[in-house]
Design a protein around this motif. Structure first.
Motif, PDB file in Angstrom:
ATOM      1  N   TYR A  72       7.568   1.021   1.756  1.00  0.00           N
ATOM      2  CA  TYR A  72       7.310   2.560   2.007  1.00  0.00           C
ATOM      3  C   TYR A  72       7.135   3.032   3.555  1.00  0.00           C
ATOM      4  O   TYR A  72       6.036   2.634   4.011  1.00  0.00           O
ATOM      5  CB  TYR A  72       6.228   2.978   1.236  1.00  0.00           C
ATOM      6  CG  TYR A  72       6.454   2.578  -0.405  1.00  0.00           C
ATOM      7  CD1 TYR A  72       7.307   3.049  -1.006  1.00  0.00           C
ATOM      8  CD2 TYR A  72       5.583   1.708  -0.824  1.00  0.00           C
ATOM      9  CE1 TYR A  72       7.444   2.928  -2.513  1.00  0.00           C
ATOM     10  CE2 TYR A  72       5.664   1.267  -2.508  1.00  0.00           C
ATOM     11  CZ  TYR A  72       6.617   1.900  -3.099  1.00  0.00           C
ATOM     12  OH  TYR A  72       6.671   1.603  -4.463  1.00  0.00           O
ATOM     13  N   ARG A  76       4.652   6.087   2.060  1.00  0.00           N
ATOM     14  CA  ARG A  76       3.413   5.814   2.015  1.00  0.00           C
ATOM     15  C   ARG A  76       2.590   7.089   2.727  1.00  0.00           C
ATOM     16  O   ARG A  76       2.921   7.278   4.021  1.00  0.00           O
ATOM     17  CB  ARG A  76       3.235   4.662   2.743  1.00  0.00           C
ATOM     18  CG  ARG A  76       1.792   4.145   2.995  1.00  0.00           C
ATOM     19  CD  ARG A  76       1.854   2.547   3.977  1.00  0.00           C
ATOM     20  NE  ARG A  76       0.515   2.314   4.039  1.00  0.00           N
ATOM     21  CZ  ARG A  76       0.360   1.223   4.789  1.00  0.00           C
ATOM     22  NH1 ARG A  76       1.373   0.491   5.403  1.00  0.00           N
ATOM     23  NH2 ARG A  76      -0.861   0.469   5.119  1.00  0.00           N
ATOM     24  N   TYR A  91       0.920  -1.051  -0.016  1.00  0.00           N
ATOM     25  CA  TYR A  91      -0.224  -0.068   0.051  1.00  0.00           C
ATOM     26  C   TYR A  91       0.919   1.319  -0.051  1.00  0.00           C
ATOM     27  O   TYR A  91       1.818   1.417   0.750  1.00  0.00           O
ATOM     28  CB  TYR A  91      -0.691   0.033   1.125  1.00  0.00           C
ATOM     29  CG  TYR A  91      -1.957  -0.855   0.804  1.00  0.00           C
ATOM     30  CD1 TYR A  91      -3.307  -0.516   0.287  1.00  0.00           C
ATOM     31  CD2 TYR A  91      -1.918  -2.282   1.063  1.00  0.00           C
ATOM     32  CE1 TYR A  91      -4.390  -1.481  -0.009  1.00  0.00           C
ATOM     33  CE2 TYR A  91      -3.085  -3.232   0.802  1.00  0.00           C
ATOM     34  CZ  TYR A  91      -4.355  -2.537   0.191  1.00  0.00           C
ATOM     35  OH  TYR A  91      -5.123  -3.525   0.045  1.00  0.00           O
ATOM     36  N   VAL A  92       0.547   2.250  -0.864  1.00  0.00           N
ATOM     37  CA  VAL A  92       1.279   3.395  -0.933  1.00  0.00           C
ATOM     38  C   VAL A  92       0.250   4.592  -0.169  1.00  0.00           C
ATOM     39  O   VAL A  92       0.481   5.502   0.148  1.00  0.00           O
ATOM     40  CB  VAL A  92       1.396   3.999  -2.299  1.00  0.00           C
ATOM     41  CG1 VAL A  92       2.522   3.024  -2.787  1.00  0.00           C
ATOM     42  CG2 VAL A  92       0.230   3.999  -3.263  1.00  0.00           C
TER      43      VAL A  92
END
Length: 513
Positions: free
Chosen positions: A211, A245, A81-82
């Protein structure tokens, strides 16, 4: 002095000056993964996918019953997930009383998707080796030019508009001409996603990245009002530039002391120091819904608000004796909350901006109060930082706004706008905006009184499309949505993001402990 003592002294000095693991992770992210997909960074035409938005409620064409396909669910570790879905913080919806914008992938509510408000900026990545996949989405999106974007290896590959306000499930299908390993990034705006459908689960693997999480608190500039897509907003873009992120806690109309009034009956907004919104910044006690572990932001960013002014009064802040004192006390609250939840990790305050070159006195008073508070807790010595934003952002949209509104015909894949009602006043290098016209497009040639060529080919076909030519730098960088002259345009958000990211990069690489 013996060689042993010298060696131990040098080792002690090196240890004292070494960066913390948290800062090292931020530095590594910048160097390895920072990127800014832009309209000019488009996938080569030979590799562009065919995009199909299925009918509302229609079955998947890849893994419908008996088809043999597979679904990689949103909780699967192969999805990186970003940014995750917004949630209504507090008690389970609809009992909570706060409209907030926590859009990291956190909490049980996020697994379901908000049944009313949907999400804001949501994005995830995976590696795909097949020729086709589907993204299941729910029709909660706004009526913007597009609310889903696909990137392949950091190049813009496709956009799609999922019907808004229906609440129905749609399958958005992407079909490529050949099979190869592609790093896929799916970004959506108020369209909850539910993993990815593929012919075989073996086609999907992780991008192998971690991230670092940055939480970004602010007002409508962070939300982001004025742009055509939440992933084009300054907060999300700055995070992408840094390889981070993003959990974006942006709520329009709010500020350090300004609660912003109500945007929906029964769901009042709250200011930055409300306990729920402070949790959006600190992530204290918040559990990541994908991993089941506590969320751990590596960096917090608070962007002071244009919505705070002395006309609000300061009675709502206990003990405050002036507007400046109220701002200072609120900043202290945020600092204390952050340091209690994330000891030793950096917190950055970015001073307020203004949409033109003449900020009122209260904006400077707020800027000074925020800076005093940061210095009051030790500033850099406490890993709390201040960045002044008035200079570049005030200059950004300076001057009168010169635009020309007209209509024209766009053809997907063609850089020519035809059937324009008029080109009078249009000049070479004028900015152009409208449905089907890529962000950042400018006029290359004024062909005739009814036609121009653009720097980028159109992304959609349409007739009598509302088109606006922007003939001044103020018009280029200022949103013109419904007469809005306060917020940045998409181009303005990008400019702001470049500046914000450059300031954060400087701090991370050169200053953070």
């Amino acid at each position: 002095m013996s060689a042993d003592l010298i060696a131990r002294g040098l080792a002690s000095r090196a240890a004292a000056s070494a960066r913390s693991p948290n800062t090292q992770a931020l530095i590594q992210a910048i160097r390895n993964w920072g990127t800014l997909p832009a309209p000019s960074h488009r996938l080569v035409s030979a590799d562009l996918p065919v995009v199909t938005v299925g009918a509302a409620g229609a079955a998947s064409t890849i893994n419908a019953q008996g088809s043999g396909g597979a679904t990689v669910p949103r909780f699967d570790a192969r999805l990186t997930y970003v940014a995750g879905p917004t949630r209504q913080a507090g008690p389970v919806f609809p009992l909570n009383g706060f409209v907030v914008s926590r859009n990291g992938f956190y909490g049980a509510n996020n697994a379901l998707g908000d049944p009313l408000f949907g999400t804001q900026f949501h994005g995830f990545e995976f590696v795909h080796t097949g020729t086709q996949f589907e993204i299941p989405v729910t029709g909660h999106g706004p009526a913007v030019p597009f609310n889903l974007r696909l990137l392949v290896d950091d190049a813009v590959a496709a956009t799609a508009l999922v019907p808004s306000g229906t609440g129905s499930v749609y399958f958005v299908k992407f079909v490529f001409g050949n099979s190869r390993a592609r790093r896929i990034r799916v970004e959506t705006f108020s369209v909850p996603t539910n993993g990815v459908n593929v012919v075989s689960a073996a086609e999907v693997s992780s991008v192998g990245r971690a991230y670092p999480l940055v939480t970004i608190m602010g007002d409508s500039f962070v939300e982001p009002t004025g742009t055509d897509f939440a992933a084009n907003g300054e907060a999300a873009l700055a995070a992408r530039l840094l390889g981070l992120r993003a959990a974006v806690a942006g709520v329009g109309g709010t500020g350090l002391i300004n609660a912003g009034g109500n945007n929906t009956a029964g769901f009042p907004k709250v200011n930055f120091c409300d306990p729920v919104r402070m949790t959006d910044l600190t992530m204290a006690g918040v559990i990541d819904a994908q991993t089941g572990t506590a969320a751990s932001p590596a960096l917090g960013v608070v962007m002071a608000s244009v919505n705070d002014g002395s006309a609000l009064g300061f009675a709502s802040v206990a003990g405050a004796t002036s507007f400046e004192d109220a701002i200072t006390r609120q900043v202290f609250k945020l600092i204390d909350s952050w340091r209690g939840a994330n000891p030793g990790k950096p917190l950055v305050f970015i001073g307020p901006t203004w949409p033109n070159s003449g900020p009122p006195l209260d904006v400077f008073r707020q800027r000074d109060a925020v800076q005093r508070a940061v210095q009051g807790v030790g500033g850099a010595r406490s890993n709390v930082w201040f960045v002044d934003r008035l200079g570049p952002s005030a200059i950004l949209r300076q001057g009168s706004i010169d635009t020309l509104a007209t209509t024209g015909t766009t053809t997907s894949g063609s850089a020519t706008l035809t059937a324009l009602a008029s080109t009078a006043g249009v000049a070479v290098q004028s900015g152009v905006s409208g449905p089907g016209i890529p962000d950042g497009a400018v006029v290359l040639t004024v062909v005739s009184a009814t036609s121009v060529t653009l720097s980028h080919p159109c992304t959609a076909t349409g007739t009598a499309v509302a088109t606006r030519f922007r003939n001044s730098q103020s018009a280029l960088y200022t949103s013109l949505l419904a007469g809005d002259v306060t917020h940045p345009s998409t181009a303005g958000h990008e400019y702001d993001a470049l500046w914000i990211a450059s300031e954060l990069r400087r701090l991370i690489l050169n200053e953070f402990a």
